[in-house]
Scaffold this active site. Structure first.
Site, PDB file in Angstrom:
ATOM      1  N   TYR A  37      96.619  73.128  32.878  1.00  0.00           N
ATOM      2  CA  TYR A  37      95.809  72.870  33.868  1.00  0.00           C
ATOM      3  C   TYR A  37      95.456  74.056  34.565  1.00  0.00           C
ATOM      4  O   TYR A  37      96.401  74.458  35.221  1.00  0.00           O
ATOM      5  CB  TYR A  37      96.397  71.674  34.577  1.00  0.00           C
ATOM      6  CG  TYR A  37      96.403  70.420  34.090  1.00  0.00           C
ATOM      7  CD1 TYR A  37      95.836  70.071  32.794  1.00  0.00           C
ATOM      8  CD2 TYR A  37      97.422  69.392  34.534  1.00  0.00           C
ATOM      9  CE1 TYR A  37      95.997  68.764  32.332  1.00  0.00           C
ATOM     10  CE2 TYR A  37      97.440  68.232  34.011  1.00  0.00           C
ATOM     11  CZ  TYR A  37      96.965  67.852  32.779  1.00  0.00           C
ATOM     12  OH  TYR A  37      97.095  66.568  32.383  1.00  0.00           O
ATOM     13  N   HIS A  94     102.223  68.214  24.997  1.00  0.00           N
ATOM     14  CA  HIS A  94     100.904  67.559  25.449  1.00  0.00           C
ATOM     15  C   HIS A  94     100.167  66.690  24.436  1.00  0.00           C
ATOM     16  O   HIS A  94      99.596  65.533  24.719  1.00  0.00           O
ATOM     17  CB  HIS A  94      99.931  68.516  25.989  1.00  0.00           C
ATOM     18  CG  HIS A  94      99.135  68.231  27.215  1.00  0.00           C
ATOM     19  ND1 HIS A  94      98.585  68.930  28.213  1.00  0.00           N
ATOM     20  CD2 HIS A  94      98.425  67.348  27.452  1.00  0.00           C
ATOM     21  CE1 HIS A  94      97.735  68.259  29.140  1.00  0.00           C
ATOM     22  NE2 HIS A  94      97.730  67.454  28.508  1.00  0.00           N
ATOM     23  N   SER A 104      94.634  58.884  33.695  1.00  0.00           N
ATOM     24  CA  SER A 104      93.178  58.534  33.920  1.00  0.00           C
ATOM     25  C   SER A 104      93.070  56.890  34.350  1.00  0.00           C
ATOM     26  O   SER A 104      92.251  56.100  33.800  1.00  0.00           O
ATOM     27  CB  SER A 104      92.201  58.949  32.894  1.00  0.00           C
ATOM     28  OG  SER A 104      91.042  58.702  33.413  1.00  0.00           O
ATOM     29  N   PRO A 105      94.025  56.355  35.033  1.00  0.00           N
ATOM     30  CA  PRO A 105      94.098  54.972  35.501  1.00  0.00           C
ATOM     31  C   PRO A 105      92.876  54.602  36.285  1.00  0.00           C
ATOM     32  O   PRO A 105      92.698  53.332  36.440  1.00  0.00           O
ATOM     33  CB  PRO A 105      95.313  54.795  36.399  1.00  0.00           C
ATOM     34  CG  PRO A 105      95.575  56.268  36.918  1.00  0.00           C
ATOM     35  CD  PRO A 105      95.030  57.172  36.008  1.00  0.00           C
ATOM     36  N   LEU A 106      92.093  55.604  36.910  1.00  0.00           N
ATOM     37  CA  LEU A 106      90.991  55.166  37.611  1.00  0.00           C
ATOM     38  C   LEU A 106      89.727  55.560  36.731  1.00  0.00           C
ATOM     39  O   LEU A 106      88.853  55.598  37.440  1.00  0.00           O
ATOM     40  CB  LEU A 106      90.980  55.807  38.951  1.00  0.00           C
ATOM     41  CG  LEU A 106      92.054  55.297  39.891  1.00  0.00           C
ATOM     42  CD1 LEU A 106      91.846  55.989  41.352  1.00  0.00           C
ATOM     43  CD2 LEU A 106      91.669  53.851  40.186  1.00  0.00           C
ATOM     44  N   GLY A 107      89.957  55.584  35.357  1.00  0.00           N
ATOM     45  CA  GLY A 107      88.725  56.019  34.554  1.00  0.00           C
ATOM     46  C   GLY A 107      88.079  57.204  35.104  1.00  0.00           C
ATOM     47  O   GLY A 107      86.915  57.155  35.127  1.00  0.00           O
ATOM     48  N   GLY A 142      87.847  58.347  37.995  1.00  0.00           N
ATOM     49  CA  GLY A 142      87.375  58.265  39.236  1.00  0.00           C
ATOM     50  C   GLY A 142      86.293  57.174  39.239  1.00  0.00           C
ATOM     51  O   GLY A 142      85.678  56.551  40.403  1.00  0.00           O
ATOM     52  N   PHE A 143      85.763  56.668  37.936  1.00  0.00           N
ATOM     53  CA  PHE A 143      84.683  55.647  37.953  1.00  0.00           C
ATOM     54  C   PHE A 143      85.149  54.412  38.682  1.00  0.00           C
ATOM     55  O   PHE A 143      84.407  53.775  39.400  1.00  0.00           O
ATOM     56  CB  PHE A 143      84.248  55.584  36.416  1.00  0.00           C
ATOM     57  CG  PHE A 143      83.109  54.358  36.434  1.00  0.00           C
ATOM     58  CD1 PHE A 143      81.906  54.393  36.444  1.00  0.00           C
ATOM     59  CD2 PHE A 143      83.853  52.998  36.121  1.00  0.00           C
ATOM     60  CE1 PHE A 143      80.965  53.596  36.416  1.00  0.00           C
ATOM     61  CE2 PHE A 143      82.779  51.694  36.099  1.00  0.00           C
ATOM     62  CZ  PHE A 143      81.520  52.372  36.376  1.00  0.00           C
TER      63      PHE A 143
END
Length: 322
Positions: free
Chosen positions: A50, A129, A207-210, A212-213
């Site tokens: 990252y 990873h 990515s549990p919030l897609g 940020g979507f």
């Protein structure tokens, strides 16, 4: 997730390095990390890939400043040594492929770099990873097991794997956690989830919030935003997906919570061994995300959410891998 008694919501630090979600400076990144620590994040998730030259790990290390009250997880494989071969594999993003090198002979060097960047004596949770397409996965896992024996790593994790690969890794050394893409708009592989339950392996949902979507606030993307690589965030697709997400946003409004909090709470209700790792740059949003761990959803509410999600059907490819 339960690892040594830790359960709840973690924090994904990927968003704090340049080139991920647009530009950001280190002062803001450290403030975000301190907010996550102060709000009770159960783990901080980073990776050597990252940002440039281990940027994200160094940022995490400065924010930790010797604190040991949070589990620190990092991943390896993308920071390929000079002269080593890049082992490429396809992904469902616009750039088409990624490259790793997880040959066992490099794993100790990766870990030593990460230890220096994080400023810790041992890595709490260490993952390849991605499985290296040119290296037997058991060989990579075996190299991490050696680090555990030597005290440089405390627990083995695996990331972006199949159920078969999880079982193969667990046969070499017990796997504490498997990291997988999982959210309201990207289902987890049911076979992987079943294997994790069988083995007693926690599931870390990235990515549990897609991306940020699922916060319900993304109407467009700025320049340099990594999400331009994803089909679901393209102009027409993004507008369609926001329209289709409206019923879920309405349920959140009825419950007097944000759509993001509802998405995280829903995920926590899917399995007792899951920990979402949302990332945000704003301290208030970080505290908001972590507070979702306290949100209880009863059976009728969960049924309404599931019915809304069944009709959601996002447009565009959402999974990183096939």
């Amino acid at each position: 997730m339960v690892i040594e008694g830790r359960s709840g919501i973690g924090y994904g630090a990927m968003v704090l390095s340049p080139g991920m979600y647009g530009e950001i400076d280190d002062r803001r990144g450290e403030a975000a990390l301190r907010a996550a620590l102060d709000a009770g994040a159960v783990m901080i998730d980073t990776a050597d890939g990252y940002g440039p030259d281990g940027h994200n790990e160094r940022l995490v290390g400065r924010a930790l400043d010797g604190r040991d009250d949070v589990l620190v997880a990092t991943k390896f494989g993308f920071r390929i040594p000079d002269g080593a071969e890049a082992h490429r594999f396809p992904v469902n993003y616009a750039f088409g492929e990624l490259a790793v090198n997880c040959e066992p002979k490099f794993v100790r060097g990766y870990a030593e770099q990460s230890l220096r960047g994080l400023g810790v004596e041992a890595i709490d949770l260490y993952y390849p990873h991605f499985p290296d397409p040119q290296v037997p996965f058991e060989d990579t896992v075996g190299a991490v097991a050696e680090l555990i024996e030597d005290g440089l790593v405390r627990r083995l994790g695996v990331s972006n794997v199949t159920a078969e690969q999880l079982r193969a890794a667990h046969a070499v050394h017990p796997v504490a956690a498997v990291q997988a893409q999982w959210s309201m708009w990207q289902a987890v592989d049911p076979e992987l989830l079943a294997a994790a339950k069988e083995l007693g392996t926690a599931v870390v949902a990235w990515s549990p919030l897609g991306g940020g979507f699922l916060t319900g606030t993304v109407e467009g993307l700025g320049e340099g935003d990594f999400r331009h690589q994803q089909e679901r965030f393209s102009g027409d697709n993004l507008r369609t997906n926001n329209d289709r997400y409206a019923p879920v946003r309405a349920i959140a409004a009825e419950l007097a919570v944000t759509p993001g909090q509802l998405a995280l709470a829903w995920l926590l209700h899917q399995d007792a061994q899951v920990v979402p790792i949302p990332g945000s740059r704003t301290p208030a949003h970080i505290a908001e995300n972590l507070a979702a761990a306290e949100l209880a959803l009863d059976a009728p509410t969960l049924a309404r959410i599931d019915a809304a999600l069944a009709a959601f059907a996002p447009v565009g490819e959402g999974a990183l891998m096939e």
